[in-house]
Scaffold this motif. Structure first.
Motif, PDB file in Angstrom:
ATOM      1  N   PRO A 115       0.847  -1.205   0.000  1.00 16.16           N
ATOM      2  CA  PRO A 115       0.000   0.000   0.000  1.00 16.16           C
ATOM      3  C   PRO A 115       0.874   1.243   0.000  1.00 16.16           C
ATOM      4  N   VAL A 116       0.277   2.378  -0.355  1.00 17.69           N
ATOM      5  CA  VAL A 116       1.023   3.621  -0.526  1.00 17.69           C
ATOM      6  C   VAL A 116       0.492   4.677   0.436  1.00 17.69           C
ATOM      7  N   VAL A 117       1.407   5.409   1.059  1.00 21.25           N
ATOM      8  CA  VAL A 117       1.037   6.576   1.859  1.00 21.25           C
ATOM      9  C   VAL A 117       1.661   7.799   1.199  1.00 21.25           C
ATOM     10  N   LEU A 118       0.806   8.707   0.779  1.00 18.60           N
ATOM     11  CA  LEU A 118       1.239   9.925   0.093  1.00 18.60           C
ATOM     12  C   LEU A 118       1.218  11.071   1.099  1.00 18.60           C
ATOM     13  N   LYS A 320       4.000  14.831  22.141  1.00 15.92           N
ATOM     14  CA  LYS A 320       4.051  13.895  23.257  1.00 15.92           C
ATOM     15  C   LYS A 320       2.981  12.820  23.124  1.00 15.92           C
ATOM     16  N   ALA A 321       1.783  13.227  22.692  1.00 14.73           N
ATOM     17  CA  ALA A 321       0.682  12.269  22.573  1.00 14.73           C
ATOM     18  C   ALA A 321       0.922  11.259  21.458  1.00 14.73           C
ATOM     19  N   LEU A 322       1.503  11.716  20.374  1.00  9.54           N
ATOM     20  CA  LEU A 322       1.686  10.835  19.224  1.00  9.54           C
ATOM     21  C   LEU A 322       2.903   9.940  19.358  1.00  9.54           C
ATOM     22  N   GLY A 323       3.961  10.446  19.976  1.00 12.27           N
ATOM     23  CA  GLY A 323       5.185   9.672  20.044  1.00 12.27           C
ATOM     24  C   GLY A 323       5.939   9.728  18.731  1.00 12.27           C
ATOM     25  N   SER A 324       7.082   9.072  18.677  1.00 17.65           N
ATOM     26  CA  SER A 324       7.966   9.182  17.513  1.00 17.65           C
ATOM     27  C   SER A 324       7.398   8.526  16.267  1.00 17.65           C
ATOM     28  N   ASN A 325       6.507   7.540  16.435  1.00 16.70           N
ATOM     29  CA  ASN A 325       5.967   6.826  15.277  1.00 16.70           C
ATOM     30  C   ASN A 325       4.447   6.898  15.234  1.00 16.70           C
ATOM     31  N   GLY A 326       3.866   7.882  15.939  1.00 16.45           N
ATOM     32  CA  GLY A 326       2.423   7.910  16.109  1.00 16.45           C
ATOM     33  C   GLY A 326       1.641   8.132  14.840  1.00 16.45           C
ATOM     34  N   ILE A 327       2.119   8.991  13.953  1.00 13.39           N
ATOM     35  CA  ILE A 327       1.377   9.300  12.732  1.00 13.39           C
ATOM     36  C   ILE A 327       1.430   8.132  11.771  1.00 13.39           C
ATOM     37  N   VAL A 328       2.633   7.673  11.461  1.00 14.34           N
ATOM     38  CA  VAL A 328       2.752   6.645  10.432  1.00 14.34           C
ATOM     39  C   VAL A 328       2.278   5.286  10.920  1.00 14.34           C
ATOM     40  N   LYS A 329       2.390   5.000  12.200  1.00  9.13           N
ATOM     41  CA  LYS A 329       1.899   3.724  12.712  1.00  9.13           C
ATOM     42  C   LYS A 329       0.387   3.641  12.548  1.00  9.13           C
ATOM     43  N   TRP A 330      -0.320   4.718  12.894  1.00 10.34           N
ATOM     44  CA  TRP A 330      -1.775   4.735  12.729  1.00 10.34           C
ATOM     45  C   TRP A 330      -2.153   4.501  11.275  1.00 10.34           C
TER      46      TRP A 330
END
Length: 347
Positions: A115-118, A320-330
C-alpha cells in the motif's frame, strides 16, 4: 518576512511531530529538459492556467472532468538509490506545460504490491530537502508501506516564469487547490502503471494546505482509504478573514465576493461529511495561528464522526501524545499493512 516566519513554524513543528529531526540529504539531480505535452485543442476557458497554455478546469475536483490529458502522462526517471534496504526513486511527471511534478517514491526492497502513503505537506515545506532524507526508509520498512510525496501547486518549487513571484498559494487559491487535487489523482494513475504498488489502498497524510488538498482528493478518488489530517485548512470565509498566514495588506482582496465565490466549491468543510467509510483522523493544535478558531471549529464539526477529531493545546502536547511513530503507525494500521518488518534504525 511574516509569511516566512509562519512557514518556518509550520514546517519545523510538523516535521518534529512526525519523526525525530534528521540531517537532510540532498540528492544529485541531473539537469533534464522538461518534457512538454501538446495541450488539447479547446476554446480558452475561464480557468485557463496563467502559467501555461494547458486547459484545466479549476471548478471541479474530479481529474476526469478537468480537461487534463489523462492518457498522456510523461515520466522521466531522475534518480534511483538504495538506502538501508529501501529503494528511493525520483521521477519527473508532466501533464501541464512548464509545470512538472517531481515525485519521490520510497519503498522497501523485496516486497511487492505494498500500500502507498502519500504525504501532502503544507505549500511552505520544501519537498526537495524533506523526502530525500534517509529516515523515510525506516518509516516505510517499519510500517509496511511505500512512501510517496511531491510539492503542491503554487509552492516555491513549482513557480516558474512567466508566473510573477508575487503570486502564491492563497492569492491563486482556486488554482492551487484544484490543480493539487488533480495532481494527487494523476500521481495515483502513474503509480498504477508501475505494477509494484497497491494503489487500491492509499493513505494521505495532509498538513495545513496539504490537509485541505487531501480532503478534496479523497472525495474525488475512491482509491484513497485513509486520511491523517494535521491542522487542515478550510472554511474559506472564516479562514481568509482571520488566518495569520495572510499579510494584512493583501487580506481585503481575498474577502471580495468574487474571490470567495471562486473557492466556494473547493471548501473542505463541504466534502468532509461525504467521507464516511474512510478512516479519518483530524489533529488540531489550538495555538496554531494559521487557522482561526472559527474555521477550526467548523472543520471539526464537518468531520463524519466526533471521535475523529483530536485537539491539543500546543505542538509539544501533540508530539508527546503521538510519540515518535504515532502518525505513520496509525496509517499503517488503517491500510492493513501493520508492522510487517522490524526495522533497525541507524538513527
Amino acid at each position: 518576512m511574516f509569511r516566512t516566519r509562519i512557514a518556518l513554524f509550520v514546517g519545523v513543528t510538523f516535521a518534529a511531530t512526525i519523526l525525530t529531526a534528521q540531517t537532510a540529504v540532498h540528492p544529485q539531480q541531473p539537469s533534464l529538459a522538461t518534457p512538454f505535452l501538446e495541450p488539447p485543442v479547446q476554446a480558452a476557458p475561464q480557468s485557463l492556467s496563467k502559467q501555461t497554455s494547458t486547459y484545466e478546469d479549476w471548478t471541479t475536483i474530479d481529474v476526469a472532468k478537468s480537461g487534463l490529458p489523462l492518457d498522456s502522462t510523461g515520466s522521466v526517471p531522475l534518480s534511483k538509490a538504495d538506502v538501508q534496504g529501501c529503494t528511493r526513486e525520483l521521477h519527473r511527471l508532466t501533464w501541464r506545460l512548464n509545470d512538472p511534478i517531481d515525485l519521490y517514491v520510497i519503498r522497501p526492497r523485496g516486497q511487492q504490491k505494498l500500500p502507498v502513503v502519500l504525504f501532502l505537506y503544507d505549500y511552505t515545506v520544501d519537498a526537495t530537502t524533506t523526502f530525500p532524507q534517509d529516515r523515510w526508509c525506516d518509516v516505510a520498512t517499519r510500517n509496511g508501506f511505500a512512501v510517496a510525496g511531491f510539492a503542491s501547486a503554487l509552492s516555491l518549487e513549482r513557480i516558474r516564469p512567466p508566473r510573477p513571484l508575487k503570486e502564491w498559494f492563497v492569492s491563486e487559491l482556486q488554482e492551487a487547490l484544484a490543480s493539487s487535487t488533480h495532481d494527487v489523482q494523476m500521481v495515483l494513475n502513474y503509480m498504477e502503471t508501475r505494477g509494484d504498488l497497491d494503489v487500491q489502498h492509499v493513505g494521505l497524510v495532509g498538513q495545513g494546505s496539504g490537509g485541505a488538498v487531501a480532503i478534496l482528493a479523497a472525495a474525488a478518488d475512491p482509491r484513497i482509504r485513509a486520511l491523517d489530517l494535521m491542522d487542515p485548512w478550510g472554511d474559506w470565509p472564516d479562514w481568509l478573514k482571520g488566518s495569520k498566514q495572510i499579510p494584512d495588506e493583501e487580506r481585503e482582496a481575498y474577502l471580495k465576493p468574487e474571490f470567495l465565490e471562486r473557492v466556494s466549491g473547493l471548501d473542505p468543510i463541504v466534502y468532509l461529511p461525504q467521507l464516511k467509510g474512510k478512516a479519518i483522523r483530524i489533529q488540531q493544535v489550538l495555538s496554531n495561528p494559521v487557522t482561526p478558531n472559527a474555521a477550526r471549529d467548523k472543520i471539526a464539526k464537518a468531520a463524519p464522526a466526533p471521535d475523529e477529531v483530536t485537539s491539543y493545546p500546543n505542538i509539544a502536547a501533540e508530539a508527546k501524545a503521538l510519540g515518535s511513530n504515532g502518525i505513520v503507525k496509525w496509517m499503517g494500521e488503517q491500510l492493513g499493512s501493520g508492522n510487517t518488518v522490524e526495522a533497525k534504525s541507524t538513527h
